[in-house]
Scaffold this motif. Sequence first.
Motif, PDB file in Angstrom:
ATOM      1  N   HIS A 120      -3.785   0.101   7.694  1.00 21.31           N
ATOM      2  CA  HIS A 120      -4.502   0.540   6.487  1.00 21.31           C
ATOM      3  C   HIS A 120      -3.657   0.300   5.231  1.00 21.31           C
ATOM      4  O   HIS A 120      -2.468  -0.001   5.321  1.00 21.31           O
ATOM      5  CB  HIS A 120      -4.841   2.035   6.588  1.00 21.31           C
ATOM      6  CG  HIS A 120      -3.621   2.921   6.588  1.00 21.31           C
ATOM      7  ND1 HIS A 120      -2.850   3.115   7.713  1.00 21.31           N
ATOM      8  CD2 HIS A 120      -3.023   3.644   5.603  1.00 21.31           C
ATOM      9  CE1 HIS A 120      -1.843   3.915   7.418  1.00 21.31           C
ATOM     10  NE2 HIS A 120      -1.911   4.249   6.135  1.00 21.31           N
ATOM     11  N   ASP A 122      -2.685   2.420   1.532  1.00 21.48           N
ATOM     12  CA  ASP A 122      -2.686   3.812   1.072  1.00 21.48           C
ATOM     13  C   ASP A 122      -3.482   4.028  -0.210  1.00 21.48           C
ATOM     14  O   ASP A 122      -3.771   5.165  -0.573  1.00 21.48           O
ATOM     15  CB  ASP A 122      -1.251   4.292   0.826  1.00 21.48           C
ATOM     16  CG  ASP A 122      -0.562   4.651   2.129  1.00 21.48           C
ATOM     17  OD1 ASP A 122      -1.241   4.770   3.163  1.00 21.48           O
ATOM     18  OD2 ASP A 122       0.670   4.802   2.098  1.00 21.48           O
ATOM     19  N   HIS A 178      -0.052  -1.242   6.604  1.00 17.25           N
ATOM     20  CA  HIS A 178       0.872  -0.697   7.595  1.00 17.25           C
ATOM     21  C   HIS A 178       0.119   0.113   8.630  1.00 17.25           C
ATOM     22  O   HIS A 178      -1.068   0.405   8.457  1.00 17.25           O
ATOM     23  CB  HIS A 178       1.951   0.146   6.907  1.00 17.25           C
ATOM     24  CG  HIS A 178       1.392   1.241   6.043  1.00 17.25           C
ATOM     25  ND1 HIS A 178       0.846   0.992   4.801  1.00 17.25           N
ATOM     26  CD2 HIS A 178       1.239   2.563   6.261  1.00 17.25           C
ATOM     27  CE1 HIS A 178       0.411   2.145   4.285  1.00 17.25           C
ATOM     28  NE2 HIS A 178       0.629   3.110   5.152  1.00 17.25           N
TER      29      HIS A 178
HETATM   30 MN    MN Z   1      -0.249   4.972   5.080  1.00 17.54          MN
END
Ligand code: MN
Length: 197
Positions: A120, A122, A178
């Motif tokens: 994903h 952030d 990540h």
């Molecule tokens: Mn994250």
Amino acid sequence: MNEKFEFLIVQLIEKGYAVLDDFIPEKVVKSLAENLHKRFSVGEMKEAGIGRSNDFQKKENYRSDVISWLDNDTDQEAERIFLDLIDGLMQYLNRTCYTSLKTYEIHYAMYKPGTFYKRHLDQFQSDSGRQFSVVSYLNDDWQPEDGGELVLYTNEGEITVLPKGGRIVFFKSDVLEHEVKTAHRERLSLTGWLKNG
Ligand code: MN
Ligand code: OGA
């Protein structure tokens, strides 16, 4: 501390991410882990929502950790030390990189054995204020066979980071995808974001 901040920023510029050990003193790591366990035992660690409007990022198959937000005004000693470090990093960035960061938000996270957080970014469409991600770990003696690696998908390929106590990982929230691989042992962390709004 300025040398540590400088190291994080130089690494971020050169590689797109930074990993630094012993960012948090050992005693503080221990005390933060105790706080997390206390929160868990009184039912304060809760399932996290995923970026509000993203339907395809359905929680059940996307992430399975539990989290609890820190109060930025806390006077709990270890939390204060940790938040002051993060605040110091934010001020240092603003002074040296003209980043205009205004605040930060940080949560504890617990990954029970068998839990994970799939690949994903952030920064969600609904939360573009997140500029930098900072992840710190509260685990004692983490071994490769314990799983729970953080995988960073960088331009140069996949970088694997073990969630070693006291370590900090730093990257840009809008560009670096990540993932947290399935943990085989309880995995404790503090995840935060430096925000410009
Ligand atoms: Mn994250
Ligand atoms: C997150 C996250 C990484 C980690 O909470 O958004 O990506 O290593 N955490 O815990």
